[in-house]
Design an enzyme around this catalytic site. Structure first.
Site, PDB file in Angstrom:
ATOM      1  N   THR A 119     -10.226  19.307  -7.788  1.00 16.43           N
ATOM      2  CA  THR A 119     -11.077  19.947  -8.797  1.00 16.43           C
ATOM      3  C   THR A 119     -11.700  21.242  -8.283  1.00 16.43           C
ATOM      4  O   THR A 119     -11.939  21.389  -7.077  1.00 16.43           O
ATOM      5  CB  THR A 119     -12.203  18.968  -9.198  1.00 16.43           C
ATOM      6  OG1 THR A 119     -13.202  19.655  -9.937  1.00 16.43           O
ATOM      7  CG2 THR A 119     -12.895  18.339  -7.984  1.00 16.43           C
ATOM      8  N   ASP A 120     -12.016  22.137  -9.219  1.00 15.85           N
ATOM      9  CA  ASP A 120     -12.717  23.377  -8.840  1.00 15.85           C
ATOM     10  C   ASP A 120     -14.130  23.096  -8.322  1.00 15.85           C
ATOM     11  O   ASP A 120     -14.744  23.946  -7.678  1.00 15.85           O
ATOM     12  CB  ASP A 120     -12.765  24.369 -10.027  1.00 15.85           C
ATOM     13  CG  ASP A 120     -13.442  23.832 -11.279  1.00 15.85           C
ATOM     14  OD1 ASP A 120     -13.909  22.670 -11.278  1.00 15.85           O
ATOM     15  OD2 ASP A 120     -13.500  24.586 -12.277  1.00 15.85           O
ATOM     16  N   GLU A 121     -14.655  21.900  -8.608  1.00 20.35           N
ATOM     17  CA  GLU A 121     -16.033  21.591  -8.195  1.00 20.35           C
ATOM     18  C   GLU A 121     -16.180  21.540  -6.675  1.00 20.35           C
ATOM     19  O   GLU A 121     -17.303  21.586  -6.170  1.00 20.35           O
ATOM     20  CB  GLU A 121     -16.504  20.279  -8.824  1.00 20.35           C
ATOM     21  CG  GLU A 121     -16.566  20.368 -10.329  1.00 20.35           C
ATOM     22  CD  GLU A 121     -17.467  19.341 -10.989  1.00 20.35           C
ATOM     23  OE1 GLU A 121     -18.248  18.679 -10.290  1.00 20.35           O
ATOM     24  OE2 GLU A 121     -17.365  19.214 -12.223  1.00 20.35           O
ATOM     25  N   TYR A 143     -20.028  13.384  -6.463  1.00 18.92           N
ATOM     26  CA  TYR A 143     -18.626  13.415  -6.925  1.00 18.92           C
ATOM     27  C   TYR A 143     -17.830  14.495  -6.197  1.00 18.92           C
ATOM     28  O   TYR A 143     -16.782  14.224  -5.593  1.00 18.92           O
ATOM     29  CB  TYR A 143     -18.571  13.659  -8.447  1.00 18.92           C
ATOM     30  CG  TYR A 143     -17.219  14.147  -8.932  1.00 18.92           C
ATOM     31  CD1 TYR A 143     -16.114  13.303  -8.931  1.00 18.92           C
ATOM     32  CD2 TYR A 143     -17.037  15.472  -9.368  1.00 18.92           C
ATOM     33  CE1 TYR A 143     -14.859  13.753  -9.357  1.00 18.92           C
ATOM     34  CE2 TYR A 143     -15.796  15.921  -9.799  1.00 18.92           C
ATOM     35  CZ  TYR A 143     -14.713  15.061  -9.785  1.00 18.92           C
ATOM     36  OH  TYR A 143     -13.473  15.513 -10.196  1.00 18.92           O
ATOM     37  N   LYS A 147     -14.643  14.394  -3.468  1.00 20.11           N
ATOM     38  CA  LYS A 147     -13.361  15.073  -3.731  1.00 20.11           C
ATOM     39  C   LYS A 147     -13.055  16.060  -2.601  1.00 20.11           C
ATOM     40  O   LYS A 147     -11.897  16.205  -2.193  1.00 20.11           O
ATOM     41  CB  LYS A 147     -13.392  15.807  -5.078  1.00 20.11           C
ATOM     42  CG  LYS A 147     -13.479  14.917  -6.306  1.00 20.11           C
ATOM     43  CD  LYS A 147     -12.263  14.009  -6.499  1.00 20.11           C
ATOM     44  CE  LYS A 147     -11.005  14.757  -6.927  1.00 20.11           C
ATOM     45  NZ  LYS A 147      -9.880  13.815  -7.204  1.00 20.11           N
TER      46      LYS A 147
HETATM   47  P1  NAD Z   1     -10.523   9.631 -15.745  1.00 18.70           P
HETATM   48  O1  NAD Z   1     -11.871   9.165 -15.334  1.00 18.70           O
HETATM   49  O2  NAD Z   1     -10.191   9.805 -17.179  1.00 18.70           O
HETATM   50  O3  NAD Z   1      -9.408   8.622 -15.165  1.00 18.70           O
HETATM   51  C1  NAD Z   1      -9.447   8.115 -13.869  1.00 18.70           C
HETATM   52  C2  NAD Z   1      -8.375   7.037 -13.775  1.00 18.70           C
HETATM   53  O4  NAD Z   1      -8.390   6.510 -12.430  1.00 18.70           O
HETATM   54  C3  NAD Z   1      -8.636   5.842 -14.707  1.00 18.70           C
HETATM   55  O5  NAD Z   1      -7.434   5.439 -15.308  1.00 18.70           O
HETATM   56  C4  NAD Z   1      -9.169   4.761 -13.779  1.00 18.70           C
HETATM   57  O6  NAD Z   1      -8.920   3.445 -14.225  1.00 18.70           O
HETATM   58  C5  NAD Z   1      -8.418   5.083 -12.492  1.00 18.70           C
HETATM   59  N1  NAD Z   1      -9.105   4.597 -11.287  1.00 18.70           N
HETATM   60  C6  NAD Z   1     -10.421   4.753 -10.969  1.00 18.70           C
HETATM   61  N2  NAD Z   1     -10.671   4.147  -9.795  1.00 18.70           N
HETATM   62  C7  NAD Z   1      -9.494   3.645  -9.355  1.00 18.70           C
HETATM   63  C8  NAD Z   1      -9.099   2.948  -8.182  1.00 18.70           C
HETATM   64  N3  NAD Z   1      -9.990   2.615  -7.240  1.00 18.70           N
HETATM   65  N4  NAD Z   1      -7.806   2.590  -8.046  1.00 18.70           N
HETATM   66  C9  NAD Z   1      -6.907   2.892  -9.019  1.00 18.70           C
HETATM   67  N5  NAD Z   1      -7.219   3.527 -10.149  1.00 18.70           N
HETATM   68  C10 NAD Z   1      -8.501   3.917 -10.304  1.00 18.70           C
HETATM   69  O7  NAD Z   1     -10.274  10.946 -14.918  1.00 18.70           O
HETATM   70  P2  NAD Z   1      -9.538  12.311 -15.299  1.00 18.70           P
HETATM   71  O8  NAD Z   1     -10.499  13.195 -15.973  1.00 18.70           O
HETATM   72  O9  NAD Z   1      -8.230  12.000 -15.924  1.00 18.70           O
HETATM   73  O10 NAD Z   1      -9.309  12.927 -13.828  1.00 18.70           O
HETATM   74  C11 NAD Z   1      -8.124  12.618 -13.093  1.00 18.70           C
HETATM   75  C12 NAD Z   1      -8.154  13.368 -11.770  1.00 18.70           C
HETATM   76  O11 NAD Z   1      -8.245  14.769 -12.027  1.00 18.70           O
HETATM   77  C13 NAD Z   1      -9.342  13.016 -10.890  1.00 18.70           C
HETATM   78  O12 NAD Z   1      -8.898  12.973  -9.559  1.00 18.70           O
HETATM   79  C14 NAD Z   1     -10.313  14.174 -11.100  1.00 18.70           C
HETATM   80  O13 NAD Z   1     -11.108  14.364  -9.956  1.00 18.70           O
HETATM   81  C15 NAD Z   1      -9.352  15.313 -11.324  1.00 18.70           C
HETATM   82  N6  NAD Z   1      -9.847  16.420 -12.150  1.00 18.70           N
HETATM   83  C16 NAD Z   1     -10.428  16.179 -13.363  1.00 18.70           C
HETATM   84  C17 NAD Z   1     -10.809  17.245 -14.165  1.00 18.70           C
HETATM   85  C18 NAD Z   1     -11.447  17.045 -15.510  1.00 18.70           C
HETATM   86  O14 NAD Z   1     -11.927  18.016 -16.092  1.00 18.70           O
HETATM   87  N7  NAD Z   1     -11.457  15.861 -16.082  1.00 18.70           N
HETATM   88  C19 NAD Z   1     -10.613  18.563 -13.704  1.00 18.70           C
HETATM   89  C20 NAD Z   1     -10.023  18.768 -12.458  1.00 18.70           C
HETATM   90  C21 NAD Z   1      -9.636  17.680 -11.697  1.00 18.70           C
HETATM   91  O1  DAU Z   2     -14.599  21.280 -13.232  1.00 12.37           O
HETATM   92  C1  DAU Z   2     -13.777  20.148 -13.147  1.00 12.37           C
HETATM   93  C2  DAU Z   2     -14.629  18.931 -13.376  1.00 12.37           C
HETATM   94  O2  DAU Z   2     -14.975  18.935 -14.748  1.00 12.37           O
HETATM   95  C3  DAU Z   2     -13.942  17.619 -13.001  1.00 12.37           C
HETATM   96  O3  DAU Z   2     -13.679  17.616 -11.625  1.00 12.37           O
HETATM   97  C4  DAU Z   2     -14.828  16.428 -13.375  1.00 12.37           C
HETATM   98  O4  DAU Z   2     -14.136  15.216 -13.117  1.00 12.37           O
HETATM   99  C5  DAU Z   2     -15.161  16.517 -14.842  1.00 12.37           C
HETATM  100  O5  DAU Z   2     -16.061  15.473 -15.173  1.00 12.37           O
HETATM  101  C6  DAU Z   2     -15.788  17.862 -15.176  1.00 12.37           C
HETATM  102  O6  DAU Z   2     -17.116  17.987 -14.578  1.00 12.37           O
HETATM  103  P1  DAU Z   2     -18.325  18.679 -15.348  1.00 12.37           P
HETATM  104  O7  DAU Z   2     -19.582  18.160 -14.788  1.00 12.37           O
HETATM  105  O8  DAU Z   2     -18.149  20.153 -15.408  1.00 12.37           O
HETATM  106  O9  DAU Z   2     -18.033  18.106 -16.819  1.00 12.37           O
HETATM  107  P2  DAU Z   2     -18.995  17.436 -17.924  1.00 12.37           P
HETATM  108  O10 DAU Z   2     -18.168  17.248 -19.144  1.00 12.37           O
HETATM  109  O11 DAU Z   2     -19.736  16.266 -17.394  1.00 12.37           O
HETATM  110  O12 DAU Z   2     -20.050  18.600 -18.198  1.00 12.37           O
HETATM  111  C7  DAU Z   2     -19.617  19.879 -18.623  1.00 12.37           C
HETATM  112  C8  DAU Z   2     -20.864  20.752 -18.802  1.00 12.37           C
HETATM  113  O13 DAU Z   2     -21.627  20.246 -19.904  1.00 12.37           O
HETATM  114  C9  DAU Z   2     -21.798  20.724 -17.612  1.00 12.37           C
HETATM  115  O14 DAU Z   2     -22.404  22.011 -17.467  1.00 12.37           O
HETATM  116  C10 DAU Z   2     -22.866  19.705 -18.006  1.00 12.37           C
HETATM  117  C11 DAU Z   2     -22.955  19.878 -19.513  1.00 12.37           C
HETATM  118  N1  DAU Z   2     -23.307  18.647 -20.275  1.00 12.37           N
HETATM  119  C12 DAU Z   2     -22.581  17.521 -20.077  1.00 12.37           C
HETATM  120  C13 DAU Z   2     -22.883  16.369 -20.757  1.00 12.37           C
HETATM  121  C14 DAU Z   2     -22.095  15.090 -20.525  1.00 12.37           C
HETATM  122  C15 DAU Z   2     -24.346  18.701 -21.215  1.00 12.37           C
HETATM  123  O15 DAU Z   2     -24.980  19.744 -21.425  1.00 12.37           O
HETATM  124  N2  DAU Z   2     -24.624  17.549 -21.913  1.00 12.37           N
HETATM  125  C16 DAU Z   2     -23.951  16.380 -21.709  1.00 12.37           C
HETATM  126  O16 DAU Z   2     -24.304  15.362 -22.362  1.00 12.37           O
END
Ligand code: NAD
Ligand code: DAU
Length: 331
Positions: A119-121, A143, A147
């Site tokens: 992730t970019d985070e 988190y 990562k």
């Molecule tokens: P998500 O929370 O929707 O899904 C996570 C999946 O992992 C689920 O299916 C869950 O059951 C499984 N899981 C959790 N713990 C586990 C374990 N111990 N063993 C096996 N499976 C397990 O997540 P997502 O948003 O699809 O993110 C997927 C990946 O991409 C993550 O590694 C996250 O860090 C990364 N990522 C997410 C975003 C985003 O914006 N959502 C952006 C960049 C990177």
């Molecule tokens: O940037 C990549 C990341 O994006 C992934 O690695 C993470 O897994 C994913 O959860 C996401 O993280 P963020 O914290 O950026 O996403 P989130 O949707 O939780 O929040 C997006 C923005 O919105 C952030 O600035 C917080 C704000 N927010 C979020 C929630 C849930 C609100 O203002 N209100 C809310 O209720």
């Protein structure tokens, strides 16, 4: 390819599996613990074409069973919600760090290619400009710290053992099948229900939005064309602050703008994320979906798929919501 996809029942992992089965004809095994965020129904379109193993990535026996016959591992499995990591980091350390270690060992023993989805985070917040792959890691939340730890472990397996390991770091994803704890699906479902829209702080935090299928393609691209030991950023084409995102969702759902409610800010809230994806673009990847169209598609998907989100909003999610936001979800 024969690929073990860990976390393949989640939001991005399932998009990757659907894409690889449909477009590449890969043989896929999914290993997923099915936490609150993992859903078998995310895979129903390809259920008969994949092998599914329910298990945890930190369990070496489950991993050994799942990885049999595979040429590569792609690891999506993670605890992913920043707010939950602030409330209780423990599970993040086990899954994101220990679990990654177990997978790396499995890849090393068998000589498999390994791709870590990151992730970019990990770079922390940036006021101006964009992060490149050589920017320092400065994670802010538990988190993003886990990562970052996992990414460092992956790089160490390349340097120490010569593992064919790569890392692909995505920006904020959105699209169908995203669990409604994250900003966009939470706001869409609340807006459709006429419920409050809780914006953290001043709502001016900026995210770099990437449609989920574009990230799934970027990961596939890095897996096939990337060089071992390398990191590839995969950022969305558009940046947008949270208030603007919420305003657009209000327009698309015809909700009342007075539903917006400013709530206590997230501790350690990163102000802005921005990724330069030039390196992955040089390999031929391009984001295809702009934020305007992608958001409209996403709102439409949630409108049409209550069968998917209805059971989520009536279950443990309600308790999470009340605990986190200090108010009940509207029924
Ligand atoms: P998500 O929370 O929707 O899904 C996570 C999946 O992992 C689920 O299916 C869950 O059951 C499984 N899981 C959790 N713990 C586990 C374990 N111990 N063993 C096996 N499976 C397990 O997540 P997502 O948003 O699809 O993110 C997927 C990946 O991409 C993550 O590694 C996250 O860090 C990364 N990522 C997410 C975003 C985003 O914006 N959502 C952006 C960049 C990177
Ligand atoms: O940037 C990549 C990341 O994006 C992934 O690695 C993470 O897994 C994913 O959860 C996401 O993280 P963020 O914290 O950026 O996403 P989130 O949707 O939780 O929040 C997006 C923005 O919105 C952030 O600035 C917080 C704000 N927010 C979020 C929630 C849930 C609100 O203002 N209100 C809310 O209720």
């Amino acid at each position: 390819m024969r690929v073990l996809v860990c976390g393949g029942a989640g939001f991005i992992g399932s998009a990757f599996v659907r894409l690889r089965v449909r477009e590449q004809g890969d043989q896929i095994t999914v290993l997923d613990k099915l936490t609150y965020a993992g859903r078998r129904e995310n895979l129903q379109e390809v259920e008969s074409e994949i092998r599914f193993v329910q298990g945890a990535i930190e369990d070496p026996l489950a991993v050994a069973d799942a990885v049999a016959g595979c040429d590569a591992i792609v690891n999506f499995a993670a605890e992913t919600h920043v707010d939950r990591s602030i409330a209780d980091p423990q599970g993040f350390i086990v899954t994101n760090m220990q679990g990654t270690h177990v997978l790396l060992e499995a890849a090393r023993e068998r000589g498999l290619r390994y791709l870590q989805v990151s992730t970019d985070e990990v770079y922390g917040s940036i006021e101006q400009g964009s992060f490149s792959e050589s920017s320092p890691l400065e994670p802010s939340s538990p988190y993003s710290a886990t990562k970052s730890g996992a990414d460092l472990l992956v790089s160490s397996y390349f340097h120490t053992y010569g593992l064919e390991a790569l890392i692909c770091r995505g920006s904020n994803n959105y699209g169908p099948h995203q669990y409604p704890e994250k900003l966009i699906p939470l706001m869409i479902l609340n807006a459709l229900a006429g419920d409050r829209l809780p914006v953290y702080g001043d709502g001016r935090n900026v995210r770099n939005w990437l449609f989920v299928e574009d990230f799934a393609r970027g990961i596939g691209h890095a897996l096939l064309h990337g060089a071992p030991g390398e990191v590839y950023n995969c950022g969305g084409p558009d940046e947008c602050d949270n208030l603007t995102v919420v305003g657009r969702i209000i327009e698309l759902t015809a909700a009342d703008p007075r539903l917006v409610e400013f709530v206590t800010d997230r501790p350690g809230h990163d102000r802005r994320y921005s990724l330069s994806s030039e390196k992955l673009q040089r390999l031929g990847w391009r984001a295809q979906e702009g934020f305007e169209e992608g958001l409209a598609r996403t709102v439409q998907w949630y409108r049409e798929n209550e069968w998917w989100w209805g059971p989520i909003r009536s279950g443990a999610y309600r308790e999470y919501y009340e605990r986190h936001y200090g108010r009940a979800l509207k029924a």
